[in-house]
Enzyme design. Structure first.
Site, mmCIF file in Angstrom:
data_model
loop_
_atom_site.group_PDB
_atom_site.id
_atom_site.type_symbol
_atom_site.label_atom_id
_atom_site.label_comp_id
_atom_site.label_asym_id
_atom_site.label_seq_id
_atom_site.Cartn_x
_atom_site.Cartn_y
_atom_site.Cartn_z
ATOM 1 N N LYS A 204 -1.835 -4.166 -11.800
ATOM 2 C CA LYS A 204 -1.879 -5.530 -11.306
ATOM 3 C C LYS A 204 -2.921 -5.564 -10.184
ATOM 4 O O LYS A 204 -2.659 -5.153 -9.055
ATOM 5 C CB LYS A 204 -0.491 -5.943 -10.785
ATOM 6 C CG LYS A 204 -0.319 -7.450 -10.550
ATOM 7 C CD LYS A 204 -1.077 -7.912 -9.359
ATOM 8 C CE LYS A 204 -0.916 -9.390 -9.069
ATOM 9 N NZ LYS A 204 -1.801 -9.778 -7.941
ATOM 10 N N GLU A 282 -0.435 4.000 -0.307
ATOM 11 C CA GLU A 282 -1.583 4.184 0.583
ATOM 12 C C GLU A 282 -1.682 2.893 1.376
ATOM 13 O O GLU A 282 -2.162 1.874 0.875
ATOM 14 C CB GLU A 282 -2.844 4.471 -0.228
ATOM 15 C CG GLU A 282 -4.003 4.974 0.615
ATOM 16 C CD GLU A 282 -4.893 3.844 1.083
ATOM 17 O OE1 GLU A 282 -4.734 3.437 2.264
ATOM 18 O OE2 GLU A 282 -5.721 3.372 0.296
ATOM 19 N N CYS A 316 -9.574 0.705 4.679
ATOM 20 C CA CYS A 316 -8.369 1.220 5.345
ATOM 21 C C CYS A 316 -8.656 2.417 6.235
ATOM 22 O O CYS A 316 -7.856 2.747 7.109
ATOM 23 C CB CYS A 316 -7.314 1.577 4.305
ATOM 24 S SG CYS A 316 -7.920 2.692 3.034
ATOM 25 N N GLU A 414 -4.764 -3.003 12.635
ATOM 26 C CA GLU A 414 -5.952 -2.784 11.815
ATOM 27 C C GLU A 414 -6.715 -4.107 11.702
ATOM 28 O O GLU A 414 -6.184 -5.096 11.206
ATOM 29 C CB GLU A 414 -5.502 -2.310 10.430
ATOM 30 C CG GLU A 414 -6.608 -1.883 9.517
ATOM 31 C CD GLU A 414 -6.064 -1.321 8.208
ATOM 32 O OE1 GLU A 414 -6.654 -0.365 7.693
ATOM 33 O OE2 GLU A 414 -5.041 -1.842 7.718
#
Length: 511
Positions: A204, A282, A316, A414
């Site tokens: 997906k 992750e 990331c 982040e």
């Protein structure tokens, strides 16, 4: 002070230009641009007949549409994968290796077209898109080789009439939910390992970037991957949570792999509990980038540029907290500012010379703006940038902020944007304390020419990956993953196979 800008113009694919006032139909340019999902070896519409549009973040123009699927479609894909697993699991490692190798070769053959599709829907510069496609293809090559090295063990039994063997078997159907920042490579990194192991998959992709996923699926089909082994379902954001829940709750799905935010990862983790799936996550990072007094300043600046401005900071493992020792602080900041001013070129990723594209969407752009504004309001100093650029609605100026404090959200979260946040430190212990003061631990970087310090700091940094005098760590051979709330498991490397296999113990008695 100037930042070079290239005004967005036409979206170019091949030799054709599209006027800014028209709806861009890139499907007319490439057989790889699909407007249907891929289930059980067929290109299909959503059961509901609904679709959603995919837009170019450079200018907001429509570049295509794909099915807006729901749980009915998700379950069809799961059923197809489950049925295909009954035969795919019995293929030999040699057969799976050959098919993955063929898929790799097809991706290489269509390298430029894959890159153009990626740039059109994601916005990253074409040169970066080409780099991602090469990176993504490398996982297919790597796992085509690893497929033939999935071995077990024969161990010494405690009794003379017994023999003990450990064999590794494919876990079953694996569901994969992939992000928009690397819409090609995050699929191949997961799918390559799963198929090599003998698993079948349901993918997906992110709603912002489904076209890249469908393009690689088309090449998998052309490479001869059997029907039902690889399935790709698409849905808009409003349906994503229900589709994700279907993948998590199905007893036919035995593994889930997700790359995305820590918040969503925790939701999926909880949803997988009822069926006790094997899960690999992750998740988000908040990478420290430490520059010690002994560092080579030019090398450190180059590493910072590579780890921060790639994909406009939307990675990331992007450097998020820049910690610079006092003895080298002024020199580093001055050199970094000079380098950003000279080298960063904003614009349409299809234009020559552009090396920074837009933020992916309005929500993410608003988030970057909020984090920077909050830091400035709390006393941070804008060295460069710090605001939207009028080149386009989603373009944010390359930004350097100094005098950061640990309680600023820009330092705690982040950022996922082209923002460098810098804080001065005095001692190694202070730098480590700041670096490790985070609930996440994906990647960390530091620069030092003191060998003893390199060993000390690399062991004490609480991250799953550490770049030592290096700002770019990702490769197919590397074990990618984090600690703390940055996730579970590893992707890539020989360890990536572990996420899709189970160990079975065989005990032969009465020998």
């Amino acid at each position: 002070m100037t930042i070079t800008m290239v005004q967005p113009s036409f979206i170019r694919l091949g030799q054709t230009c599209f006027n800014r006032g028209t709806i861009i139909q890139i499907r007319t340019m490439s057989s790889l641009v699909k407007n249907k999902a891929f289930i059980n070896g067929a290109w299909v519409e959503a059961t509901s007949g609904k679709t959603f549009e995919v837009t170019n973040p450079v200018n907001g123009k429509v570049i295509g549409s794909v099915p807006d699927m729901d749980t009915i479609d998700a379950n069809k894909a799961i059923d197809a994968a489950h049925e295909a697993f009954q035969t795919w699991r019995d293929t030999t490692a040699k057969e799976r290796s050959a098919l993955l190798r063929k898929w790799f070769e097809m991706c290489n053959k269509n390298h430029n077209e894959l890159a153009k599709i990626l740039t059109a829907e994601q916005g990253k510069p074409l040169a970066e898109a080409k780099g991602e496609v090469s990176y993504g293809s490398s996982f297919l090559e790597w796992f085509s080789e690893e497929a033939r090295r999935i071995n077990g063990d024969v161990v010494q039994a405690p009794a003379a009439n017994k023999r003990m063997l450990f064999v590794r078997e494919p876990i079953g159907v694996a569901a994969m939910i992939t992000p928009w920042n690397f819409p090609n490579a995050m699929i191949t990194r997961k799918v390559g390992a799963a198929l090599a192991s003998g698993c079948t998959v349901v993918v997906k992709p992110a709603e912002d970037t489904p076209l890249s996923a469908l393009a690689v699926a088309a090449l998998a089909e052309e490479a001869g991957i059997p029907k039902g082994v690889l399935n790709v379902i698409t849905s808009r954001l409003e349906n994503s949570s229900e589709v994700g829940k279907a993948l998590c709750s199905s007893s036919k799905v035995r593994a889930l792999s997700f790359t995305g935010s820590t918040r969503v990862g925790k939701i999926l983790y909880r949803q997988c509990a009822d069926t006790v799936k094997k899960i690999s996550l992750e998740l988000g990072g908040n990478a420290p980038f430490i520059v010690f007094d002994s560092a080579d300043v030019d090398l450190a600046v180059g590493g910072c540029m590579a780890s921060k401005f790639r994909n406009a900071g939307q990675t990331c493992v992007s450097s998020n907290r820049i910690l610079v020792q006092s003895g080298i602080y002024d020199k580093f900041v001055a050199k970094l500012k000079e380098t950003v001013e000279k080298s960063v070129v904003l614009g349409d990723g299809m234009d020559d010379g552009v090396n920074q594209g837009p933020i992916i969407n309005k929500n993410q752009f608003a988030r970057v703006t909020r984090l920077v504004d909050e830091a400035v309001n709390k006393g941070a100093k804008v060295v460069l940038g710090g605001s939207k650029h009028d080149i386009g609605d989603l373009f944010y100026k390359p930004t350097i902020i100094s005098e950061m404090q640990e309680d600023m959200e820009c330092f705690k979260e982040e950022v996922f944007g082209p923002v460098i946040s810098i804080k001065k430190f005095e001692t190694e212990d202070e730098a480590l304390k700041i670096a490790n003061n985070s609930e996440v631990g994906l990647a960390g970087y530091f620069y030092s020419n003191d060998v003893s310090q390199c060993w000390r700091v690399s062991r004490k940094l609480e991250t799953g990956m550490v770049g030592i005098n290096e700002g770019m760590m990702s490769c197919a051979e590397g074990a990618f993953g984090g600690v703390k709330e940055s996730g579970i498991g590893r992707e890539g490397s020989k360890y990536g196979i572990d996420e899709y296999t189970e160990m079975k113990y065989l005990c032969f008695g009465n020998l």
